[in-house]
Design an enzyme around this catalytic site. Structure first.
Site, mmCIF file in Angstrom:
data_model
loop_
_atom_site.group_PDB
_atom_site.id
_atom_site.type_symbol
_atom_site.label_atom_id
_atom_site.label_comp_id
_atom_site.label_asym_id
_atom_site.label_seq_id
_atom_site.Cartn_x
_atom_site.Cartn_y
_atom_site.Cartn_z
ATOM 1 N N ARG A 230 0.836 -1.194 0.000
ATOM 2 C CA ARG A 230 0.000 0.000 0.000
ATOM 3 C C ARG A 230 0.874 1.248 0.000
ATOM 4 O O ARG A 230 1.904 1.300 0.686
ATOM 5 C CB ARG A 230 -0.896 0.048 1.256
ATOM 6 C CG ARG A 230 -2.195 -0.692 1.075
ATOM 7 C CD ARG A 230 -3.104 0.021 0.061
ATOM 8 N NE ARG A 230 -4.295 -0.714 -0.296
ATOM 9 C CZ ARG A 230 -4.379 -1.630 -1.280
ATOM 10 N NH1 ARG A 230 -3.335 -1.960 -1.995
ATOM 11 N NH2 ARG A 230 -5.532 -2.205 -1.551
ATOM 12 N N ASP A 254 4.847 -0.189 -6.622
ATOM 13 C CA ASP A 254 3.614 -0.401 -7.390
ATOM 14 C C ASP A 254 2.490 0.473 -6.836
ATOM 15 O O ASP A 254 1.467 0.633 -7.480
ATOM 16 C CB ASP A 254 3.221 -1.886 -7.288
ATOM 17 C CG ASP A 254 1.989 -2.220 -8.126
ATOM 18 O OD1 ASP A 254 1.953 -1.790 -9.300
ATOM 19 O OD2 ASP A 254 1.078 -2.897 -7.615
ATOM 20 N N GLU A 259 -2.757 8.145 -5.469
ATOM 21 C CA GLU A 259 -2.858 7.493 -6.780
ATOM 22 C C GLU A 259 -3.992 8.127 -7.564
ATOM 23 O O GLU A 259 -5.049 8.379 -6.981
ATOM 24 C CB GLU A 259 -3.107 5.990 -6.605
ATOM 25 C CG GLU A 259 -1.904 5.282 -5.998
ATOM 26 C CD GLU A 259 -2.106 3.777 -5.818
ATOM 27 O OE1 GLU A 259 -3.081 3.221 -6.349
ATOM 28 O OE2 GLU A 259 -1.273 3.158 -5.143
ATOM 29 N N HIS A 278 0.095 0.547 -9.913
ATOM 30 C CA HIS A 278 -0.769 -0.341 -9.105
ATOM 31 C C HIS A 278 -1.248 -1.548 -9.932
ATOM 32 O O HIS A 278 -2.443 -1.753 -10.132
ATOM 33 C CB HIS A 278 -1.955 0.442 -8.530
ATOM 34 C CG HIS A 278 -2.532 -0.204 -7.296
ATOM 35 N ND1 HIS A 278 -3.067 0.508 -6.248
ATOM 36 C CD2 HIS A 278 -2.667 -1.509 -6.929
ATOM 37 C CE1 HIS A 278 -3.498 -0.321 -5.312
ATOM 38 N NE2 HIS A 278 -3.274 -1.549 -5.711
ATOM 39 N N GLY A 280 -0.314 -4.786 -9.225
ATOM 40 C CA GLY A 280 -0.125 -6.042 -8.487
ATOM 41 C C GLY A 280 -1.186 -7.083 -8.788
ATOM 42 O O GLY A 280 -0.891 -8.269 -8.936
HETATM 43 N N1 NAI Z 1 -0.443 -4.048 -5.292
HETATM 44 C C1 NAI Z 1 -1.607 -4.662 -5.362
HETATM 45 O O1 NAI Z 1 -2.290 -4.597 -6.385
HETATM 46 C C2 NAI Z 1 -2.085 -5.480 -4.223
HETATM 47 C C3 NAI Z 1 -1.792 -5.117 -2.931
HETATM 48 N N2 NAI Z 1 -2.255 -5.861 -1.869
HETATM 49 C C4 NAI Z 1 -1.864 -5.441 -0.532
HETATM 50 O O2 NAI Z 1 -0.870 -6.348 -0.045
HETATM 51 C C5 NAI Z 1 -0.867 -6.320 1.390
HETATM 52 C C6 NAI Z 1 -0.768 -7.729 1.968
HETATM 53 O O3 NAI Z 1 -1.903 -8.483 1.594
HETATM 54 P P1 NAI Z 1 -2.124 -9.989 2.130
HETATM 55 O O4 NAI Z 1 -0.840 -10.719 2.163
HETATM 56 O O5 NAI Z 1 -3.254 -10.533 1.360
HETATM 57 O O6 NAI Z 1 -2.592 -9.691 3.609
HETATM 58 P P2 NAI Z 1 -2.516 -10.658 4.895
HETATM 59 O O7 NAI Z 1 -3.516 -10.139 5.837
HETATM 60 O O8 NAI Z 1 -2.606 -12.086 4.477
HETATM 61 O O9 NAI Z 1 -1.042 -10.381 5.463
HETATM 62 C C7 NAI Z 1 -0.662 -9.179 6.062
HETATM 63 C C8 NAI Z 1 0.360 -9.536 7.135
HETATM 64 O O10 NAI Z 1 0.872 -8.326 7.697
HETATM 65 C C9 NAI Z 1 1.094 -8.572 9.094
HETATM 66 N N3 NAI Z 1 1.176 -7.292 9.792
HETATM 67 C C10 NAI Z 1 0.185 -6.473 10.215
HETATM 68 N N4 NAI Z 1 0.698 -5.388 10.804
HETATM 69 C C11 NAI Z 1 2.048 -5.519 10.746
HETATM 70 C C12 NAI Z 1 3.129 -4.721 11.188
HETATM 71 N N5 NAI Z 1 2.909 -3.572 11.807
HETATM 72 N N6 NAI Z 1 4.377 -5.166 10.949
HETATM 73 C C13 NAI Z 1 4.617 -6.340 10.308
HETATM 74 N N7 NAI Z 1 3.623 -7.157 9.890
HETATM 75 C C14 NAI Z 1 2.358 -6.742 10.097
HETATM 76 C C15 NAI Z 1 -0.070 -9.431 9.526
HETATM 77 O O11 NAI Z 1 0.228 -10.173 10.682
HETATM 78 C C16 NAI Z 1 -0.246 -10.334 8.311
HETATM 79 O O12 NAI Z 1 0.449 -11.554 8.491
HETATM 80 C C17 NAI Z 1 -2.132 -5.546 1.789
HETATM 81 O O13 NAI Z 1 -1.767 -4.219 2.075
HETATM 82 C C18 NAI Z 1 -2.964 -5.548 0.513
HETATM 83 O O14 NAI Z 1 -3.873 -4.486 0.470
HETATM 84 C C19 NAI Z 1 -2.999 -6.988 -2.051
HETATM 85 C C20 NAI Z 1 -3.317 -7.398 -3.328
HETATM 86 C C21 NAI Z 1 -2.914 -6.653 -4.506
HETATM 87 O O1 AKG Z 2 -7.988 -3.895 -7.932
HETATM 88 C C1 AKG Z 2 -6.787 -3.698 -8.053
HETATM 89 O O2 AKG Z 2 -6.204 -3.757 -9.111
HETATM 90 C C2 AKG Z 2 -5.980 -3.376 -6.800
HETATM 91 C C3 AKG Z 2 -5.743 -4.599 -5.976
HETATM 92 C C4 AKG Z 2 -5.342 -4.280 -4.592
HETATM 93 O O3 AKG Z 2 -4.592 -3.378 -4.309
HETATM 94 C C5 AKG Z 2 -5.904 -5.112 -3.515
HETATM 95 O O4 AKG Z 2 -6.571 -6.110 -3.827
HETATM 96 O O5 AKG Z 2 -5.699 -4.765 -2.338
#
Ligand code: NAI
Ligand code: AKG
Length: 526
Positions: A230, A254, A259, A278, A280
């Protein structure tokens, strides 16, 4: 027939599912005022990350029953406003996990081998092999910040490329990290030792600007940092300055604080910086996954069925919800409180359901307690549907006991959390039909309603201690709303529970512990 508005670009597979039960209008690129004008006609709204669903939009959506986010992060939806209006918010927690992880891995390799700039130079007609000498990732150290779904997959693949893995995630057990082949370390050590640092955490008040001038200064001058999580987790101004000054080796981003990315120093930097818009989740596969996952949930809710990945409370069946709601709030509050008292990583949660709560119908209370316990780690992404799975994945052992005997209250809930920093317990009950009261903290009887900001101390029960603490808090301009002492024997150990009007200023806990007689102090935000 119900009406669904799709306001961001969603795969046709999702539209086809919605069309089974509703009239679907696809209107992409609406300005906020245009969305505000038409939202009142719709029963459901399906979005990705571009549409911002503000409180104003939610209030204008008088027919809305569900908002579906085809992706993970729901930070573009005002979830509390939707919850207040009884609107279910659903997401797709896993549909784009692989896509986001692969984007981070692609960034690591592209950054190491200067792929974007080398490609651009050949397309310009050049054949420059000297400017693009890269680095191998083999035997290099990857620091994974956030070992959840995406972080774990990045780690697993990086392992197969021969990378050494360090990870920081205060909410993951050592065993879970070891299963993935990662060594759990403190953040500072990860910053100091990693050649690549990849972020996979949610944006929360704790993670905002986690990467800043101070933390960047701890990294190797060759370190490369990747953010596919994020925007806002990195202070972009500090990052650009560190890159320009050669204090770190490179960055691949990314996601951005704002944004689309506007004016930014980052744009002017060379091959050591890669920026993507963005992307991902932008794979054909992920877009089909998230569209189907979310469309199915919208269809189910419009048919009166529960949603499987609701991020807010109305995801539970309305009957169960109505009956258990006050006790669920109690369980969630106690879970949140005991998690903060325990600090660190919780390994075992003992839950005792007493009196009228000792029935099979009260299973949702266990889930609510876990939701509260995991709130610090996952914020609004932990919900009643995923709390148990999330706890299991974090290696938290949950032990439930039920005792039908009635003590002082019709039903009490007792939570005891054992973690890396010790054991703490809290007990609570409802006064009347819905007023939550804490009745015990760490085995000391008290009777206080929880408040947003609280301070707990463990101290010797001796004259003058309350006055000293009051004066100390006063000197930091902290206003005490209420205070109660719980003790078992006169002049023995005691617990003090204070409700305060504002968060405790930084550094004051250390001062409190220095007060003679006070052995420990904990601050919590509920
Ligand atoms: N660039 C993109 O298009 C995408 C971005 N994302 C983002 O990726 C990130 C991770 O997503 P997921 O792995 O699905 O989430 P998840 O919930 O499976 O994992 C997040 C992890 O971060 C840990 N965490 C929380 N606070 C923390 C801290 N202060 N320090 C260290 N670790 C901490 C949690 O314990 C958890 O294990 C999210 O911000 C999500 O929005 C997700 C999908 C696509
Ligand atoms: O919809 C998208 O392309 C963004 C995905 C994303 O950042 C998320 O799923 O958290």
């Amino acid at each position: 027939m119900s009406k669904v508005l799709v306001s961001d670009s969603i795969d046709q597979a999702g539209i086809d599912i919605l069309s089974q039960v509703a009239t679907v209008d696809v209107k992409i690129g609406l300005k906020p005022a245009q969305l505000l004008e038409i939202i009142g006609e719709y029963d459901a709204l399906m979005i990705r990350s571009s549409t911002r669903v503000t409180q104003e939009i939610i209030e204008a959506g008088t027919q809305l029953k569900i908002i579906g986010r085809a992706g993970v992060g729901v930070d573009n939806v005002d979830v509390p406003a939707a919850t207040r209006r009884g609107i279910v918010v659903v997401n797709s927690p896993e549909g784009n996990t692989i896509a986001a992880a692969e984007h981070a891995l692609a960034m690591i390799l592209a950054l190491s081998r200067h792929i974007p700039d080398a490609n651009a130079s050949v397309k310009r007609g050049a054949w420059d092999r000297n400017s693009f000498v890269g680095a191998e990732v083999y035997k290099k150290t990857l620091g994974v910040v956030g070992l959840g779904k995406i972080g774990s997959h990045v780690a697993a693949v990086a392992k197969t490329m021969g990378m050494k893995l360090l990870a920081y995630d205060p909410f993951i057990s050592t065993e879970r990290a070891e299963q993935i082949g990662c060594q759990l370390v403190e953040l500072d050590l990860l910053f100091q030792q990693a050649d690549y640092i990849t972020l996979h955490i949610p944006k929360t008040p704790e993670t905002t600007h986690l990467i800043n001038a101070t933390t960047l200064a701890k990294m190797k001058p060759t370190a490369r940092i990747i953010n596919c999580a994020r925007g806002g987790i990195i202070d972009e101004v500090a990052l650009a300055a560190a890159l320009k000054a050669g204090k770190i080796g490179g960055a691949a981003l990314d996601v951005f604080e704002s944004e689309p990315l506007g004016e930014s120093e980052l744009r002017s930097l060379g091959k050591e910086v890669i920026l993507t818009p963005h992307l991902g989740a932008s794979t054909a596969e992920a877009q089909v996954n998230v569209a189907i996952d979310v469309a199915e949930q919208i269809r189910d809710v419009l048919l009166g069925l529960p949603a499987r990945s609701a991020v807010n409370i109305p995801g539970l069946g309305p009957d169960v919800l109505e009956e258990l709601k006050p006790y669920m709030q109690l369980a969630e509050t106690l879970g949140n409180l005991v998690g903060q008292l325990a600090g660190g990583r919780v390994e075992v949660l003992n839950i005792r359901l007493q009196g009228e709560l000792a029935t099979n119908k009260s299973q949702p209370l266990v889930v609510a307690a876990l939701k509260g316990l995991l709130y610090q780690a996952l914020r609004e992404r932990v919900n009643y549907v995923n709390a148990s799975i999330e706890a299991k994945e974090r290696g938290i052992r949950v032990i439930e006991t039920r005792d039908a005997s009635i003590r002082d209250y019709a039903g009490t809930l007792h939570l005891e959390a054992t973690g890396t920093l010790g054991t703490h317990s809290v007990t609570g009950a409802l006064l009347g039909e819905r007023e939550i009261h804490l009745t015990d903290v760490d085995g000391f009887p008290i009777n206080v309603p929880p408040s947003k900001y609280m301070l707990f101390t463990l101290h010797r029960d001796m004259p003058g201690i309350i006055g000293k603490l009051g004066s100390l808090l006063g000197s930091f301009n902290v206003n005490i709303a209420s205070m109660q002492v719980g003790r078992k024997i006169v002049r023995g150990d005691a617990v003090m529970a204070l409700s305060i009007d504002d968060p405790l200023p930084e550094g004051i806990l250390d001062e409190i512990i220095k007060v003679p007689g006070i052995r420990d102090a904990y601050t919590v935000t509920l």
